[in-house]
Design a protein around this motif. Structure first.
Motif, PDB file in Angstrom:
ATOM      1  N   LEU A  28       1.047  -1.089   0.065  1.00  0.00           N
ATOM      2  CA  LEU A  28       0.003   0.401   0.264  1.00  0.00           C
ATOM      3  C   LEU A  28       1.218   0.924   0.007  1.00  0.00           C
ATOM      4  CD1 LEU A  28      -3.057   0.797   0.545  1.00  0.00           C
ATOM      5  CD2 LEU A  28      -3.279   0.916   2.414  1.00  0.00           C
ATOM      6  N   LEU A  29       2.339   1.280   0.542  1.00  0.00           N
ATOM      7  CA  LEU A  29       3.175   2.062   0.810  1.00  0.00           C
ATOM      8  C   LEU A  29       3.434   2.096  -0.460  1.00  0.00           C
ATOM      9  CD1 LEU A  29       4.106   2.361   4.645  1.00  0.00           C
ATOM     10  CD2 LEU A  29       2.316   4.165   3.003  1.00  0.00           C
ATOM     11  N   ARG A  30       4.619   1.593  -1.036  1.00  0.00           N
ATOM     12  CA  ARG A  30       4.882   1.451  -2.377  1.00  0.00           C
ATOM     13  C   ARG A  30       4.393   1.679  -3.857  1.00  0.00           C
ATOM     14  NH1 ARG A  30       8.010  -4.227  -4.281  1.00  0.00           N
ATOM     15  NH2 ARG A  30       9.188  -3.843  -2.893  1.00  0.00           N
ATOM     16  N   GLN A  31       2.530   1.392  -3.531  1.00  0.00           N
ATOM     17  CA  GLN A  31       1.481   1.883  -4.819  1.00  0.00           C
ATOM     18  C   GLN A  31       2.022   3.467  -4.505  1.00  0.00           C
ATOM     19  OE1 GLN A  31      -1.756  -0.138  -3.786  1.00  0.00           O
ATOM     20  NE2 GLN A  31      -0.573  -2.472  -4.053  1.00  0.00           N
ATOM     21  N   THR A  32       2.218   4.280  -3.634  1.00  0.00           N
ATOM     22  CA  THR A  32       2.066   6.419  -3.749  1.00  0.00           C
ATOM     23  C   THR A  32       3.284   6.520  -4.457  1.00  0.00           C
ATOM     24  OG1 THR A  32       3.641   6.314  -1.660  1.00  0.00           O
ATOM     25  CG2 THR A  32       1.399   5.814  -1.307  1.00  0.00           C
ATOM     26  N   LYS A  33       4.232   6.212  -4.441  1.00  0.00           N
ATOM     27  CA  LYS A  33       5.152   6.323  -5.524  1.00  0.00           C
ATOM     28  C   LYS A  33       6.164   7.622  -4.728  1.00  0.00           C
ATOM     29  CE  LYS A  33       3.516   3.987  -9.896  1.00  0.00           C
ATOM     30  NZ  LYS A  33       3.392   3.635 -11.130  1.00  0.00           N
ATOM     31  N   VAL A  34       6.146   7.803  -4.100  1.00  0.00           N
ATOM     32  CA  VAL A  34       6.685   8.971  -3.579  1.00  0.00           C
ATOM     33  C   VAL A  34       7.273   8.554  -2.279  1.00  0.00           C
ATOM     34  CG1 VAL A  34       4.362  10.184  -3.941  1.00  0.00           C
ATOM     35  CG2 VAL A  34       4.515   9.482  -1.807  1.00  0.00           C
ATOM     36  N   VAL A  35       7.826   7.452  -1.896  1.00  0.00           N
ATOM     37  CA  VAL A  35       8.121   7.269  -0.326  1.00  0.00           C
ATOM     38  C   VAL A  35       8.924   5.995  -0.500  1.00  0.00           C
ATOM     39  CG1 VAL A  35       6.809   8.064   1.314  1.00  0.00           C
ATOM     40  CG2 VAL A  35       6.941   4.946   0.125  1.00  0.00           C
ATOM     41  N   LYS A  36      10.393   6.226   0.276  1.00  0.00           N
ATOM     42  CA  LYS A  36      10.639   4.706   0.889  1.00  0.00           C
ATOM     43  C   LYS A  36      10.783   4.257   1.901  1.00  0.00           C
ATOM     44  CE  LYS A  36      15.436   5.643  -2.451  1.00  0.00           C
ATOM     45  NZ  LYS A  36      16.572   5.932  -2.548  1.00  0.00           N
ATOM     46  N   HIS A  37      10.545   2.845   2.385  1.00  0.00           N
ATOM     47  CA  HIS A  37      10.277   2.737   3.343  1.00  0.00           C
ATOM     48  C   HIS A  37      10.785   1.084   3.767  1.00  0.00           C
ATOM     49  CE1 HIS A  37       7.290   0.646   1.689  1.00  0.00           C
ATOM     50  NE2 HIS A  37       6.551   0.308   2.906  1.00  0.00           N
ATOM     51  N   GLY A  38      10.809   0.644   5.298  1.00  0.00           N
ATOM     52  CA  GLY A  38      10.719  -1.042   5.722  1.00  0.00           C
ATOM     53  C   GLY A  38      11.033  -0.802   7.013  1.00  0.00           C
ATOM     54  N   PHE A  39      10.876  -2.352   7.251  1.00  0.00           N
ATOM     55  CA  PHE A  39      10.905  -2.481   8.851  1.00  0.00           C
ATOM     56  C   PHE A  39      11.645  -3.529   8.829  1.00  0.00           C
ATOM     57  CE2 PHE A  39       9.161  -4.458  12.450  1.00  0.00           C
ATOM     58  CZ  PHE A  39       9.227  -3.233  12.973  1.00  0.00           C
ATOM     59  N   SER A  40      12.454  -3.599   9.928  1.00  0.00           N
ATOM     60  CA  SER A  40      13.728  -4.760   9.886  1.00  0.00           C
ATOM     61  C   SER A  40      13.213  -5.930  10.528  1.00  0.00           C
ATOM     62  CB  SER A  40      14.874  -3.590  10.332  1.00  0.00           C
ATOM     63  OG  SER A  40      14.220  -3.740  12.148  1.00  0.00           O
ATOM     64  N   THR A  41      14.561  -6.601  10.363  1.00  0.00           N
ATOM     65  CA  THR A  41      14.455  -8.110  11.037  1.00  0.00           C
ATOM     66  C   THR A  41      15.360  -8.446  11.199  1.00  0.00           C
ATOM     67  OG1 THR A  41      15.172  -9.616   8.938  1.00  0.00           O
ATOM     68  CG2 THR A  41      13.049  -9.429   8.507  1.00  0.00           C
ATOM     69  N   ARG A  42      15.405  -9.055  12.426  1.00  0.00           N
ATOM     70  CA  ARG A  42      16.992  -9.460  13.214  1.00  0.00           C
ATOM     71  C   ARG A  42      18.253  -9.878  11.573  1.00  0.00           C
ATOM     72  NH1 ARG A  42      16.134 -14.015  18.003  1.00  0.00           N
ATOM     73  NH2 ARG A  42      18.057 -13.149  18.377  1.00  0.00           N
ATOM     74  N   LEU A  43      18.129 -10.350  10.741  1.00  0.00           N
ATOM     75  CA  LEU A  43      18.787 -10.769   9.507  1.00  0.00           C
ATOM     76  C   LEU A  43      19.437 -10.055   8.866  1.00  0.00           C
ATOM     77  CD1 LEU A  43      16.147 -13.348   8.188  1.00  0.00           C
ATOM     78  CD2 LEU A  43      17.539 -13.858  10.240  1.00  0.00           C
ATOM     79  N   GLY A  44      20.438 -11.025   8.693  1.00  0.00           N
ATOM     80  CA  GLY A  44      21.328  -9.705   7.897  1.00  0.00           C
ATOM     81  C   GLY A  44      22.646  -8.991   8.129  1.00  0.00           C
ATOM     82  N   GLY A  45      23.170  -9.234   9.961  1.00  0.00           N
ATOM     83  CA  GLY A  45      23.811  -7.808  10.501  1.00  0.00           C
ATOM     84  C   GLY A  45      24.597  -8.319  10.716  1.00  0.00           C
ATOM     85  N   VAL A  46      25.619  -7.664  11.582  1.00  0.00           N
ATOM     86  CA  VAL A  46      26.894  -8.027  12.065  1.00  0.00           C
ATOM     87  C   VAL A  46      26.707  -8.218  13.454  1.00  0.00           C
ATOM     88  CG1 VAL A  46      28.268  -7.498  10.313  1.00  0.00           C
ATOM     89  CG2 VAL A  46      27.862  -5.898  12.225  1.00  0.00           C
ATOM     90  N   SER A  47      25.750  -8.212  15.045  1.00  0.00           N
ATOM     91  CA  SER A  47      25.405  -9.061  15.743  1.00  0.00           C
ATOM     92  C   SER A  47      25.824  -9.378  16.001  1.00  0.00           C
ATOM     93  CB  SER A  47      24.507  -7.392  16.448  1.00  0.00           C
ATOM     94  OG  SER A  47      25.044  -5.583  16.161  1.00  0.00           O
TER      95      SER A  47
END
Length: 286
Positions: A28-47
């Motif tokens: 729904l947010l992507r379809q606006t075409k005016v924003v970049k957005h996201g919500f992180s997970t626990r994956l893909g880091g170095v901690s």
């Protein structure tokens, strides 16, 4: 790489490009075409250890260099520079602050000056709003007409205080937004089945929400405790604020049910990292 979340509808999409740090998005947010957005997970880091692996908090005891690298990685995945990020310093209030270009880097490269703030709004391109979570509810707001965004942190205190409505009102007073134009989403957070609360919390919801909603918001168990639905409560707040139902997307991803992939305070206690929500207006293409 499949993230394996428990979900039943298409309110979320997963960025799973090979070699990039994965994150969640709302169609729904992507379809606006005016924003970049996201919500992180626990994956893909170095901690490491309890922070494994994509901890996005400088205040939980993780190594600062690890947290900075984690921000760099997820920022790169979303196409957002860390220099554009603005952090909130959350205290479970309903305080919402207007931010601008001068606030960029606040909390990540400069001292945290936005203290006692749980919501951020802006109309400035390439200012990335960032708020933090480990069960509480992320609220995203996008006005595609006025090119205004808001991002708010809503735990039970913020929800009973209706920070979602406060955020909409801030967008109205600061930028002249019409609530009917706002696209709003309720992000990954703790579900009703996992969220047991005491009677004193329920009393506060009874005081702030009409009785007709009570059966939708909570139920009592044999042990005298209650199960509370923060997703439904925030959806009601959105509707009360004047946002159209067809402009609302509600999560179905629970942080507690998916603690292998998302940090959950209720499941993990204090030995954990933090998730983050990101929202930024795109630079206009000339």
């Amino acid at each position: 790489m499949s993230l394996g979340f428990q979900y039943k509808n298409e309110n979320h999409i997963f960025d799973e490009i090979e070699g990039r740090t994965p994150y969640l998005e709302f169609p729904l947010l992507r379809q606006t075409k005016v924003v970049k957005h996201g919500f992180s997970t626990r994956l893909g880091g170095v901690s490491q250890e309890g922070f494994s692996t994509l901890n996005l908090s400088f205040t939980r005891g993780d190594k600062e260099e690890n947290v900075r690298e984690n921000f760099r990685r997820i920022g790169e995945a979303m196409g957002i520079s860390c220099e554009h990020m603005v952090f909130s310093q959350q205290t479970h209030t309903t305080n919402v602050e207007k931010v601008s270009k001068k606030d960029c880097g606040c909390g990540i490269f400069s001292k945290q000056i936005l203290q006692d703030v749980d919501g951020l709004v802006t109309d400035v391109k390439e200012v990335c709003l960032v708020t933090f979570y480990a069960d509480c509810v992320p609220l995203y707001f996008v006005d595609p007409k006025k090119k205004v965004i808001g991002l708010s942190h809503s735990g039970w205190r913020g929800t009973v205080g209706k920070i979602g409505k406060v955020t909409v009102e801030k967008m109205q007073t600061e930028y002249g937004c019409n609530p009917k134009d706002i696209i709003a989403t309720i992000g990954p957070s703790i579900c009703q089945d996992c969220y047991e609360v005491s009677e004193d919390v329920i009393f506060q919801f009874q005081n702030q929400f009409h009785k007709k909603y009570w059966n939708q918001l909570f139920y009592q168990k044999e042990n005298g405790k209650f199960q509370l639905d923060l997703w439904k409560a925030n959806e009601i707040v959105f509707l009360e604020a004047g946002i159209l139902k067809e402009h609302i997307a509600v999560t179905n991803i629970c942080t507690c049910c998916n603690s292998e992939l998302l940090y959950s305070h209720r499941k993990m206690g204090n030995n954990r990292g933090n998730l983050a929500a990101f929202l930024m207006l795109k630079e206009e293409v000339k």
